[in-house]
Scaffold this active site. Sequence first.
Site, PDB file in Angstrom:
ATOM      1  N   SER A 707       0.796  -1.222   0.000  1.00 60.92           N
ATOM      2  CA  SER A 707       0.000   0.000   0.000  1.00 60.92           C
ATOM      3  C   SER A 707       0.829   1.273   0.000  1.00 60.92           C
ATOM      4  CB  SER A 707      -0.949   0.007   1.195  1.00 60.92           C
ATOM      5  OG  SER A 707      -0.226  -0.108   2.400  1.00 60.92           O
ATOM      6  N   LYS A 750      -5.294   4.320   9.490  1.00 62.12           N
ATOM      7  CA  LYS A 750      -4.418   5.238   8.760  1.00 62.12           C
ATOM      8  C   LYS A 750      -4.960   6.666   8.800  1.00 62.12           C
ATOM      9  CE  LYS A 750      -2.744   1.598   5.683  1.00 62.12           C
ATOM     10  NZ  LYS A 750      -2.725   1.041   4.310  1.00 62.12           N
TER      11      LYS A 750
END
Length: 801
Positions: A707, A750
């Site tokens: 990612s 996140k």
Amino acid sequence: MNDMWMNEFPMMLLPPDGPGTLPGAGEAVSGAPPGALPVLPLSDLVLFPGMVVPLVVATQRSTRLMDDVVNGGRLFLAVTQREAALKDDAATGKDLYSFGCLTRVLKMLKFPDDTVRVLVQGQGRVRLEAFELHPRYLTARYAALPDEPEPGLETDALMRNAAQRFQEVISLSPTLPEELKIAIFNMDDPSRLADAIAAHLNMPLEDRQALLEDNKPKSRLTRLTTLLNRELAVLRLGTEIQHKVNEAFNKSQREYFLREQMKTIKKELGEQDQQQSEGKELDERIARAKMPPDVEAAARKEKDRMLAIPSASPEYTVSRTYLDWLTEVPWSASTEDKLDIAAARRILDEDHYDLKKVKERILEYLSVLKLKRDLKGPILCFIGPPGVGKTSLGQSIARALGRKFVRMSLGGMHDEAEIRGHRRTYIGAMPGRIIQCLRKAGTRNPVFMLDEIDKVGADFRGDPSSALLEVLDPEQNATFTDLYLNQPFDLSRVLFITTGNLLDPIQPALRDRMEILELAGYTQQEKRHIAAKYLVPRQIAAHGLTRSRFRLGAGVLERVISDYTREAGVRALELELAALCRKAARRIAEGRAGRVSVRAREVPDFLGPRKFESETAERTSAPGVATGLAWTAAGGDILFVEATQMPGRGQLILTGSLGEVMKESAQAALSYVRANAKKLGLPAGPSRSNDYHIHVPSGATPKDGPSAGLALVTALVSLLARQPVAPDIAMTGEITLRGRVLPVGGIKEKVLAASRAGIMKFVFIEAIDKAVLAAHRPAAKVPTKGRPPKRKQPTSARGRS
């Protein structure tokens, strides 16, 4: 058959006869006329010169032989058979040894049972030269074997040693008379001494025959020394064994008599026996335990077995301990549930802020339990970063349900016997910790928390995760069997709650049995509410303060949260608040202040310089730096991707302790930028004459995952376009060579990490060109509220970006 007649006459030892020494005796051996003499086969006896022994004659052939011998010169040849099982009336010369003993009949008696018993004495060694078949019995010619004396010091030493050894044998042997010691002591002839010892020493028939055939006294004494030593060792060992057996038997017998006397005395005094008292007590405890019928039958059987064992025996203690466990386990004891849904909601809200999904699940369970009272307990699994309240949430659930709460830590556990227990055959065996905790709780339906289930070990010592498969399965745990109890116990009423930081390390089969409830990290605003409502009051009370003597001004909590903590949970925040309370308590205790009020600008005076500063703007002020996001077991975090170029040959250099997946993402990012330089508006793509170095700081921390691909592309584009990335934007997403941004996991964690770092924009859109434009155009608006659809979770346990 010719057997020894031992009951009527004992074996005696006399010197061989000389002429005229016995009534009716014939000539001496040395002067006997040559010719044949009758031969009497002996099945289990070797006759030595000077040996007086009774014999039983039972066959017709041997009886005729004895009649002729007694009516004649009273002499015959006693020869041992090679096979003891052969009957003497069927023996031929081939069945006998070639050496025997010239024998004289001293006395003969006939009995009504047609048997003849004779007392005979050995006269001398003879060698049989030729057998002759007499019509009535076997005869043979013979030659005398006179002794060959070898006088000297060695012979005297052998005599003395043999005599001493044999006297020791007499002392240890119960079958040899003490008078034999005197006879041996008075013998000064080596031949007579050797024959006397050989006649009475216990040895195989072959060794006896070998001694008879040896006419050298010195040689016979040498052989006897070895045989005496062996017999002496056997007798000593036998005596030692018999002594130990007698000691043990006498001790046991003595204890038995003493116990019987104690029982009689107590009975006369009206006192109850201790074992009977224990048996009565165990009966009462078994009745109170209300066990299932099969378990109760096993307990009573074990109790009867225990009462039959002496109390001093180790087995008695083992049985008593087992019965103590059986009677103390809560087979039927349970806690009455509080089924007031509104009260349960109030308790959960009092103890924890937010956690709406978890609270709804508990209230749903209570609602169903209210309608269906025999509902099996669910298996809940709380997954989230440290410090978000997973363990304390279990205590709140127990309080809301009105149940007992027990906690068991699984972190670092390697031995599956910790779950299932040990079998009773092992020393120090005891039940597993599941049964131990239930015994401590005293109820069969507590709230049972299995903490840190993702940190269970599995190696050569065992796999506790596999042992938990039965415990955490509602279809199987109704018959959970602990190896120590060896009886099924119903765990279906227990509300099991497990906690962990990551799902990946949990065994798939175990994960499938649990209902996963994820607890995400807290935002700044949530932390402020939790601190004001829960943490500050708790620390004030823990440090002996009151609200009137200690107050926090406006903005203090916000400053502590932003400048001194950077975590998903609130554990570090509570530590900082505890430090504030300690500083205030010291000032009050020293008399420097009657009350302490902390203002925002005074926080560094209490806690020291700020620990965390927002460095996003500074780090991204130069081209080639992009802000990425990572998801770890401790929650989300930001990371910076730095790119630079230098003269070279077009190579890609990667540093920062990157994993294989992240290295492949960097290769894909460089390939995409090279292939789409014009589309991205770059004046010139990556040159083959330059090397490109990508570094992710905090090189000591391992990092892996796909990612970070979007941040890698953005950093390269920023470097080649010589345009810095906006400081208030962060991004995440896996890239493809076709310019697509794929779904990633941990979005909420996140986003929270970006929020803690002061970042206001978050990019996770589907196309790379749109993402790059959003990163370089401040006017581009990217949604930051709400959570996207659930995405696939990454598989790495550490540093997943």
